[in-house]
Design a protein around this motif. Sequence first.
Motif, PDB file in Angstrom:
ATOM      1  N   PRO A 169       0.796  -1.138   0.091  1.00  0.00           N
ATOM      2  CA  PRO A 169       0.048   0.077  -0.070  1.00  0.00           C
ATOM      3  C   PRO A 169       0.906   1.256   0.088  1.00  0.00           C
ATOM      4  N   VAL A 170       0.290   2.430  -0.461  1.00  0.00           N
ATOM      5  CA  VAL A 170       0.903   3.690  -0.429  1.00  0.00           C
ATOM      6  C   VAL A 170       0.563   4.299   0.912  1.00  0.00           C
ATOM      7  N   LEU A 171       1.461   4.932   1.388  1.00  0.00           N
ATOM      8  CA  LEU A 171       1.422   5.680   2.565  1.00  0.00           C
ATOM      9  C   LEU A 171       2.255   7.155   2.271  1.00  0.00           C
ATOM     10  N   LEU A 172       1.329   8.093   2.210  1.00  0.00           N
ATOM     11  CA  LEU A 172       2.038   9.574   2.014  1.00  0.00           C
ATOM     12  C   LEU A 172       2.090  10.239   3.375  1.00  0.00           C
ATOM     13  N   SER A 173       3.117  11.066   3.458  1.00  0.00           N
ATOM     14  CA  SER A 173       3.808  11.774   4.747  1.00  0.00           C
ATOM     15  C   SER A 173       2.280  12.664   5.235  1.00  0.00           C
ATOM     16  N   ARG A 174       2.081  12.974   6.243  1.00  0.00           N
ATOM     17  CA  ARG A 174       1.166  13.758   7.029  1.00  0.00           C
ATOM     18  C   ARG A 174       1.675  14.972   7.392  1.00  0.00           C
ATOM     19  N   HIS A 175       2.579  15.472   6.823  1.00  0.00           N
ATOM     20  CA  HIS A 175       3.078  16.937   7.366  1.00  0.00           C
ATOM     21  C   HIS A 175       2.494  17.919   6.273  1.00  0.00           C
ATOM     22  N   PRO A 176       1.955  18.739   6.684  1.00  0.00           N
ATOM     23  CA  PRO A 176       1.339  20.084   5.706  1.00  0.00           C
ATOM     24  C   PRO A 176       2.490  20.883   5.317  1.00  0.00           C
ATOM     25  N   GLN A 177       2.513  21.237   3.925  1.00  0.00           N
ATOM     26  CA  GLN A 177       3.601  22.196   3.319  1.00  0.00           C
ATOM     27  C   GLN A 177       3.143  23.603   3.759  1.00  0.00           C
ATOM     28  N   ASN A 178       3.876  24.320   3.491  1.00  0.00           N
ATOM     29  CA  ASN A 178       3.699  25.720   3.706  1.00  0.00           C
ATOM     30  C   ASN A 178       2.569  26.291   3.219  1.00  0.00           C
ATOM     31  N   LEU A 237      -0.625  25.437   3.907  1.00  0.00           N
ATOM     32  CA  LEU A 237      -1.679  24.711   3.705  1.00  0.00           C
ATOM     33  C   LEU A 237      -2.059  24.142   5.240  1.00  0.00           C
ATOM     34  N   ALA A 238      -3.317  24.074   5.587  1.00  0.00           N
ATOM     35  CA  ALA A 238      -3.907  24.021   6.784  1.00  0.00           C
ATOM     36  C   ALA A 238      -3.728  22.493   7.008  1.00  0.00           C
ATOM     37  N   ALA A 239      -3.317  21.760   8.171  1.00  0.00           N
ATOM     38  CA  ALA A 239      -3.208  20.401   8.546  1.00  0.00           C
ATOM     39  C   ALA A 239      -4.300  19.618   7.905  1.00  0.00           C
ATOM     40  N   ASP A 240      -5.496  20.054   8.352  1.00  0.00           N
ATOM     41  CA  ASP A 240      -6.629  19.296   8.167  1.00  0.00           C
ATOM     42  C   ASP A 240      -6.769  19.286   6.573  1.00  0.00           C
ATOM     43  N   THR A 297      -6.609  15.601   4.850  1.00  0.00           N
ATOM     44  CA  THR A 297      -7.623  14.967   3.639  1.00  0.00           C
ATOM     45  C   THR A 297      -7.055  14.735   2.423  1.00  0.00           C
ATOM     46  N   SER A 298      -6.271  15.795   1.858  1.00  0.00           N
ATOM     47  CA  SER A 298      -5.749  15.479   0.418  1.00  0.00           C
ATOM     48  C   SER A 298      -4.980  14.353   0.175  1.00  0.00           C
ATOM     49  N   ALA A 299      -4.167  14.182   1.382  1.00  0.00           N
ATOM     50  CA  ALA A 299      -3.020  12.935   1.372  1.00  0.00           C
ATOM     51  C   ALA A 299      -3.946  11.729   1.518  1.00  0.00           C
TER      52      ALA A 299
END
Length: 61
Positions: free
Chosen positions: A13-22, A24-27, A31-33
């Motif tokens: 499975p693919v797991l993407l990082s859960r750290h927001p970029q500059n 961009l709100a964390a929530d 959601t996007s990730a």
Amino acid sequence: MAYRLTGVQAMFPVLLSRHPQNGLAADDYDTSAAQNENNMNQNFSILYQKLVEMEEQLAQL
């Protein structure tokens, strides 16, 4: 020379990082990730099933 059924290895499975970029709100980022993970994993599942079907068809020849 006949085709020999070798099996297809499962994809991981693919797991993407859960750290927001500059800027961009964390929530919003979470959601996007999560949506991207779901879409990519769904695509991998479809590809895996098609590969299994193709291998079964080749083995029947």
